[in-house]
Design a protein around this motif. Sequence first.
Motif, PDB file in Angstrom:
ATOM      1  N   ARG A  39       0.831  -1.197   0.000  1.00 28.39           N
ATOM      2  CA  ARG A  39       0.000   0.000   0.000  1.00 28.39           C
ATOM      3  C   ARG A  39       0.873   1.258   0.000  1.00 28.39           C
ATOM      4  N   THR A  40       1.884   1.288   0.855  1.00 31.05           N
ATOM      5  CA  THR A  40       2.774   2.441   0.943  1.00 31.05           C
ATOM      6  C   THR A  40       3.506   2.676  -0.369  1.00 31.05           C
ATOM      7  N   ALA A  41       3.994   1.614  -0.985  1.00 27.99           N
ATOM      8  CA  ALA A  41       4.720   1.739  -2.256  1.00 27.99           C
ATOM      9  C   ALA A  41       3.797   2.234  -3.368  1.00 27.99           C
ATOM     10  N   ILE A  42       2.582   1.717  -3.432  1.00 23.87           N
ATOM     11  CA  ILE A  42       1.617   2.167  -4.448  1.00 23.87           C
ATOM     12  C   ILE A  42       1.225   3.621  -4.195  1.00 23.87           C
ATOM     13  N   GLN A  43       1.035   3.992  -2.936  1.00 29.86           N
ATOM     14  CA  GLN A  43       0.724   5.383  -2.605  1.00 29.86           C
ATOM     15  C   GLN A  43       1.806   6.325  -3.119  1.00 29.86           C
ATOM     16  N   LEU A  44       3.065   5.960  -2.912  1.00 32.34           N
ATOM     17  CA  LEU A  44       4.172   6.810  -3.370  1.00 32.34           C
ATOM     18  C   LEU A  44       4.162   6.965  -4.887  1.00 32.34           C
ATOM     19  N   GLU A  45       3.898   5.883  -5.605  1.00 28.16           N
ATOM     20  CA  GLU A  45       3.831   5.948  -7.069  1.00 28.16           C
ATOM     21  C   GLU A  45       2.674   6.844  -7.523  1.00 28.16           C
ATOM     22  N   ILE A  46       1.526   6.695  -6.873  1.00 29.20           N
ATOM     23  CA  ILE A  46       0.359   7.513  -7.210  1.00 29.20           C
ATOM     24  C   ILE A  46       0.651   8.989  -6.935  1.00 29.20           C
ATOM     25  N   GLN A  47       1.210   9.281  -5.778  1.00 28.44           N
ATOM     26  CA  GLN A  47       1.508  10.665  -5.412  1.00 28.44           C
ATOM     27  C   GLN A  47       2.489  11.301  -6.395  1.00 28.44           C
ATOM     28  N   THR A  48       3.523  10.572  -6.764  1.00 32.27           N
ATOM     29  CA  THR A  48       4.515  11.086  -7.714  1.00 32.27           C
ATOM     30  C   THR A  48       3.858  11.404  -9.050  1.00 32.27           C
ATOM     31  N   ALA A  49       3.054  10.474  -9.551  1.00 29.05           N
ATOM     32  CA  ALA A  49       2.373  10.687 -10.837  1.00 29.05           C
ATOM     33  C   ALA A  49       1.423  11.873 -10.766  1.00 29.05           C
ATOM     34  N   LEU A  50       0.689  11.983  -9.676  1.00 31.96           N
ATOM     35  CA  LEU A  50      -0.272  13.070  -9.532  1.00 31.96           C
ATOM     36  C   LEU A  50       0.428  14.424  -9.453  1.00 31.96           C
ATOM     37  N   GLN A  51       1.562  14.484  -8.776  1.00 29.90           N
ATOM     38  CA  GLN A  51       2.324  15.730  -8.700  1.00 29.90           C
ATOM     39  C   GLN A  51       2.887  16.136 -10.059  1.00 29.90           C
ATOM     40  N   HIS A  59      -6.782  15.273 -11.880  1.00 36.13           N
ATOM     41  CA  HIS A  59      -7.311  15.740 -10.595  1.00 36.13           C
ATOM     42  C   HIS A  59      -7.120  14.674  -9.516  1.00 36.13           C
ATOM     43  N   GLY A  60      -7.248  13.413  -9.905  1.00 35.78           N
ATOM     44  CA  GLY A  60      -7.130  12.322  -8.945  1.00 35.78           C
ATOM     45  C   GLY A  60      -6.606  11.072  -9.612  1.00 35.78           C
ATOM     46  N   ILE A  61      -5.904  10.256  -8.820  1.00 32.47           N
ATOM     47  CA  ILE A  61      -5.372   8.979  -9.320  1.00 32.47           C
ATOM     48  C   ILE A  61      -5.528   7.954  -8.208  1.00 32.47           C
ATOM     49  N   GLY A  62      -5.873   6.728  -8.605  1.00 32.06           N
ATOM     50  CA  GLY A  62      -6.026   5.708  -7.591  1.00 32.06           C
ATOM     51  C   GLY A  62      -5.874   4.295  -8.112  1.00 32.06           C
ATOM     52  N   PHE A  63      -5.842   3.383  -7.164  1.00 30.15           N
ATOM     53  CA  PHE A  63      -5.809   1.940  -7.436  1.00 30.15           C
ATOM     54  C   PHE A  63      -7.046   1.343  -6.785  1.00 30.15           C
ATOM     55  N   TRP A 101      -6.036   9.277  -4.313  1.00 33.08           N
ATOM     56  CA  TRP A 101      -5.410  10.561  -3.977  1.00 33.08           C
ATOM     57  C   TRP A 101      -5.889  11.596  -4.980  1.00 33.08           C
ATOM     58  N   TYR A 102      -6.070  12.823  -4.518  1.00 33.54           N
ATOM     59  CA  TYR A 102      -6.533  13.895  -5.395  1.00 33.54           C
ATOM     60  C   TYR A 102      -5.858  15.210  -5.015  1.00 33.54           C
ATOM     61  N   LYS A 103      -5.922  16.154  -5.954  1.00 31.41           N
ATOM     62  CA  LYS A 103      -5.342  17.478  -5.721  1.00 31.41           C
ATOM     63  C   LYS A 103      -6.360  18.363  -5.025  1.00 31.41           C
ATOM     64  N   GLN A 104      -5.917  18.988  -3.949  1.00 31.34           N
ATOM     65  CA  GLN A 104      -6.730  19.953  -3.214  1.00 31.34           C
ATOM     66  C   GLN A 104      -5.904  21.231  -3.134  1.00 31.34           C
ATOM     67  N   GLU A 105      -6.219  22.154  -4.032  1.00 31.07           N
ATOM     68  CA  GLU A 105      -5.450  23.395  -4.171  1.00 31.07           C
ATOM     69  C   GLU A 105      -3.989  23.048  -4.469  1.00 31.07           C
ATOM     70  N   ASP A 106      -3.068  23.362  -3.560  1.00 26.39           N
ATOM     71  CA  ASP A 106      -1.644  23.132  -3.838  1.00 26.39           C
ATOM     72  C   ASP A 106      -1.070  21.866  -3.211  1.00 26.39           C
ATOM     73  N   HIS A 107      -1.904  21.019  -2.655  1.00 25.86           N
ATOM     74  CA  HIS A 107      -1.365  19.806  -2.027  1.00 25.86           C
ATOM     75  C   HIS A 107      -2.212  18.578  -2.386  1.00 25.86           C
ATOM     76  N   LEU A 108      -1.655  17.419  -2.072  1.00 24.27           N
ATOM     77  CA  LEU A 108      -2.350  16.163  -2.348  1.00 24.27           C
ATOM     78  C   LEU A 108      -3.106  15.720  -1.109  1.00 24.27           C
ATOM     79  N   GLN A 109      -4.269  15.153  -1.342  1.00 25.76           N
ATOM     80  CA  GLN A 109      -5.135  14.712  -0.258  1.00 25.76           C
ATOM     81  C   GLN A 109      -5.510  13.261  -0.512  1.00 25.76           C
ATOM     82  N   GLN A 110      -5.557  12.459   0.529  1.00 29.74           N
ATOM     83  CA  GLN A 110      -5.989  11.073   0.397  1.00 29.74           C
ATOM     84  C   GLN A 110      -7.462  10.960   0.763  1.00 29.74           C
ATOM     85  N   ALA A 111      -8.218  10.300  -0.086  1.00 33.91           N
ATOM     86  CA  ALA A 111      -9.616   9.999   0.235  1.00 33.91           C
ATOM     87  C   ALA A 111      -9.619   8.768   1.137  1.00 33.91           C
TER      88      ALA A 111
END
Length: 186
Positions: free
Chosen positions: A46-58, A64-68, A87-97
């Motif tokens: 989960r942690t490794a996938i989160q990091l990949e998602i966050q990097t891609a989203l940034q 607007h959002g990316i997930g598995f 994970w999705y973009k909320q203004e200037d930062h990433l937010q986890q649903a």
Amino acid sequence: QLQQFLDQLIDETLSMAAGLAQKSSQIIDHPDIHSDKGIKLSTLERTAIQLEIQTALQQSHSSHGIGFASYSPKTQVEQDYWTLEWWYKQEDHLQQAQFENYQNTQRFLDFRSFEWFQLPSETRQPYIHGPYVDYICNDAYTITIAYPVMQQEQFLGVIAIDILVATLEQMILPILKNIEQKAVII
């Protein structure tokens, strides 16, 4: 010019989804995968996938959002389990649903029946869904690009990337202004 822009956007988004699907498949370490059992991510996965998602989203200017998303059916030992690492973009930062913390909500919103999950799981092919109003994640008109995550020819889940129609409109408006006649984008 508009067609080239849209083709490039779709190609880039599909490429990002394919890359995330490949990385997710490599991260998920279940040597004896069976399609009827599904998967449940370990904390490390989960942690490794989160990091990949966050990097891609940034790195993405249009997403607007990316997930598995994946589903593990009920067994004699465990209840059925919906994974939606979103994970999705909320203004200037990433937010986890925090969908996964509420399994009862997941059961009510069974995404296995949603086109963006169902069609890639059946066809093993990428799928573009929308525009539609995404009442679950953002309450906005959305286009979802979904890519199946596979391992040993078994379906594990879907990488989904959301592009808000409002963002797409902002991106194409300068091109549309150059068109000297009326135009409709479908």
